[in-house]
Design an enzyme around this catalytic site. Structure first.
Site, short mmCIF file in Angstrom:
data_model
loop_
_atom_site.label_atom_id
_atom_site.label_comp_id
_atom_site.label_asym_id
_atom_site.label_seq_id
_atom_site.Cartn_x
_atom_site.Cartn_y
_atom_site.Cartn_z
N GLU A 89 38.22 36.62 32.93
CA GLU A 89 37.76 38.08 33.28
C GLU A 89 38.74 39.19 33.33
OE1 GLU A 89 34.88 35.71 36.69
OE2 GLU A 89 36.21 37.39 37.19
N CYS A 102 43.08 44.92 35.33
CA CYS A 102 43.41 43.82 35.89
C CYS A 102 43.15 42.61 34.66
CB CYS A 102 42.52 43.58 37.07
SG CYS A 102 42.99 41.90 37.79
N CYS A 109 42.93 28.31 37.03
CA CYS A 109 44.09 28.37 37.76
C CYS A 109 44.47 26.94 38.42
CB CYS A 109 44.05 29.40 38.52
SG CYS A 109 45.85 29.85 39.46
N CYS A 113 43.87 28.14 45.52
CA CYS A 113 44.15 28.87 46.77
C CYS A 113 42.71 28.68 47.40
CB CYS A 113 44.34 30.36 46.30
SG CYS A 113 46.04 30.74 45.81
N CYS A 116 40.09 31.41 46.78
CA CYS A 116 39.90 32.16 45.70
C CYS A 116 38.72 31.39 44.78
CB CYS A 116 41.23 32.24 44.93
SG CYS A 116 41.30 32.88 43.20
N SER A 210 52.37 37.40 46.37
CA SER A 210 51.30 36.92 47.27
C SER A 210 51.69 36.05 48.27
CB SER A 210 50.11 36.15 46.30
OG SER A 210 49.58 36.75 45.45
N LEU A 211 52.07 36.53 49.50
CA LEU A 211 52.61 36.03 50.50
C LEU A 211 51.51 35.33 51.33
CD1 LEU A 211 55.49 35.56 51.56
CD2 LEU A 211 55.35 37.98 52.73
N CYS A 330 38.71 37.48 41.85
CA CYS A 330 38.92 37.07 40.48
C CYS A 330 38.04 35.83 40.61
CB CYS A 330 40.41 36.72 40.48
SG CYS A 330 41.30 37.05 41.74
N1 SAH Z 1 48.19 33.90 40.88
C1 SAH Z 1 48.42 35.13 41.01
C2 SAH Z 1 47.85 36.36 40.28
C3 SAH Z 1 46.27 35.94 40.49
S1 SAH Z 1 45.43 36.38 42.09
C4 SAH Z 1 48.93 35.50 42.50
O1 SAH Z 1 48.56 34.48 43.27
O2 SAH Z 1 49.29 36.26 42.66
C5 SAH Z 1 45.55 38.20 42.53
C6 SAH Z 1 45.53 38.42 43.90
O3 SAH Z 1 44.21 38.53 44.44
C7 SAH Z 1 46.26 37.45 44.77
O4 SAH Z 1 47.20 38.22 45.76
C8 SAH Z 1 45.49 36.56 45.28
O5 SAH Z 1 45.73 35.94 46.24
C9 SAH Z 1 44.16 37.75 45.69
N2 SAH Z 1 42.78 37.11 45.71
C10 SAH Z 1 42.33 35.89 45.29
N3 SAH Z 1 41.00 35.80 45.85
C11 SAH Z 1 40.92 36.62 46.61
C12 SAH Z 1 39.61 37.14 47.36
N4 SAH Z 1 38.61 36.20 47.36
N5 SAH Z 1 39.65 38.33 48.09
C13 SAH Z 1 40.88 39.11 47.92
N6 SAH Z 1 42.20 38.83 47.51
C14 SAH Z 1 42.04 37.50 46.61
#
Ligand code: SAH
Length: 351
Positions: A89, A102, A109, A113, A116, A210-211, A330
């Site tokens: 996407e 984006c 992935c 997480c 996600c 992404s903390l 995402c």
């Molecule tokens: N793997 C990388 C980049 C992809 S995700 C990373 O972890 O940074 C991009 C951002 O979107 C990350 O900060 C991720 O934690 C966040 N993200 C993923 N799912 C989400 C959701 N449902 N709501 C808000 N942010 C989300």
């Protein structure tokens, strides 16, 4: 294979194999990277036999748009299909003063997480540099009315676990397509080796981390696979990155109600980041449809969190809410495409 992904130099080597002079490589590069050609027939100043020779072996863009979803605020989410049927996407985000997209770096992935939509399906494979740049070029061709000015690597996948292709794609966007290095942001879950490599190579990107949690225990609940990299090590790598490049980082903090959004969490976050320059970008959780585990905090909760950080001297930004109602987080569109008929998804737009 796609021509997109090759540098002008590589394109010149390619035409040399067909006994054409190297300026033909420059013309080819101009057609694909500056004029967003999607068909060899458009390349009117290239000899027809050279075009057909190259066409025998190569397509132009290795990926194509297979569906899109528009939201009322102008955000459009695109689903791409690649040569092997894998799907990824990209999101098109128009603002009054800029157009941002984006992009994804992996199909799926490996990070898993908890919040996600992409993570829940695991990794299929890394994208090539051409498949990453191909997203930007296909979207620019699709939307010729405005020039795309910003690229964020925040789509599917972990860019620093596909380091070489990601970096090559960044360089192609800058050197071939003409993006400004200041307008490219790479978001990572925090892969210390990758961050160090970015600083050694002085990679032309803004780094976002992404903390999402102020301590290792809580972070491990949200990003279980990142457990092998402790926050101390990740932040040390960030410090080295800042010292080497002089570039500020962005610390992304996803707000999940009742999980990581209390004023105490904000205090710990401020302490954790003491001495490390960089803004905190608060991201209110974007609910994943089938998932009921997490909730987005209300405006008051977000404001309280923000005030603690600001009182402690941190500059705080908040991610604008865009693309409501179109599964903007995402992985959500791809997931829908796998599910039964989704009425909100339209077929690929007419060319
Ligand atoms: N793997 C990388 C980049 C992809 S995700 C990373 O972890 O940074 C991009 C951002 O979107 C990350 O900060 C991720 O934690 C966040 N993200 C993923 N799912 C989400 C959701 N449902 N709501 C808000 N942010 C989300």
């Amino acid at each position: 294979m796609g021509l997109i992904g090759l540098t002008t130099e590589e394109l010149s080597e390619l035409v040399a194999k067909h006994k054409a002079p190297s300026y033909r490589g420059k013309q080819l590069s101009h057609w694909i990277y500056r004029r967003y050609a999607s068909d060899f027939n458009e390349m009117s100043d290239l000899p027809a036999d050279l075009r057909s020779d190259i066409h025998q072996e190569y397509t132009i863009n290795p990926i194509h748009i297979s569906a899109c979803v528009k939201s009322s605020d102008g955000v459009v989410k695109y689903l791409f299909e690649m040569g092997d049927g894998e799907r990824i996407e990209s999101v098109y985000l128009p603002y009054p003063d800029r157009v941002s997209i984006c992009v994804s770096t992996q199909a799926g992935c490996p990070m898993r997480c908890a919040f996600c939509a992409t993570g829940s399906e695991g990794l299929s494979r890394n994208l090539t540099a051409g498949e990453i740049v191909g997203q930007a070029l296909a979207l620019q061709r699709e939307r010729p009315d405005r020039r795309i000015s910003h690229v964020v690597y925040m789509g599917m996948g972990e860019p620093l676990l596909n380091y070489d292709a990601t970096l090559k794609s960044v360089r192609l966007l800058i050197n071939e397509v003409g993006f400004s290095a200041r307008h490219i942001t790479l978001s990572t879950v925090g892969v210390p080796d990758g961050i160090r490599k970015l600083s050694r190579e002085n990679a032309p990107v803004t780094l976002a981390l992404s903390l999402h949690a102020p301590n290792d225990q809580l972070r491990a609940r949200l990003i279980p696979t990142a457990m092998k990299w402790r926050l101390a090590e990740i932040l040390q790598a960030c410090r080295e990155y800042f010292d080497a490049t002089g570039r500020n980082l962005t610390f992304e903090y996803l707000l999940l109600q009742g999980v990581n959004d209390s004023p105490e969490h904000a205090e710990s976050l401020a302490t954790l980041l003491e001495g490390l320059p960089g803004n905190v970008n608060l991201i209110p959780y974007n609910p994943v449809k089938v998932d009921q585990t997490f909730r987005r905090p209300n405006t008051k909760g977000i404001q309280a969190f923000r005030e603690v950080l600001e009182r402690r001297g941190r500059v705080v930004t908040q991610r604008m809410e865009r693309g409501g109602g179109i599964s903007a987080a995402c992985g959500q569109l791809r997931r829908h495409a796998f599910e039964a008929q989704q009425p909100e998804i339209s077929a690929a737009p007419e060319r």
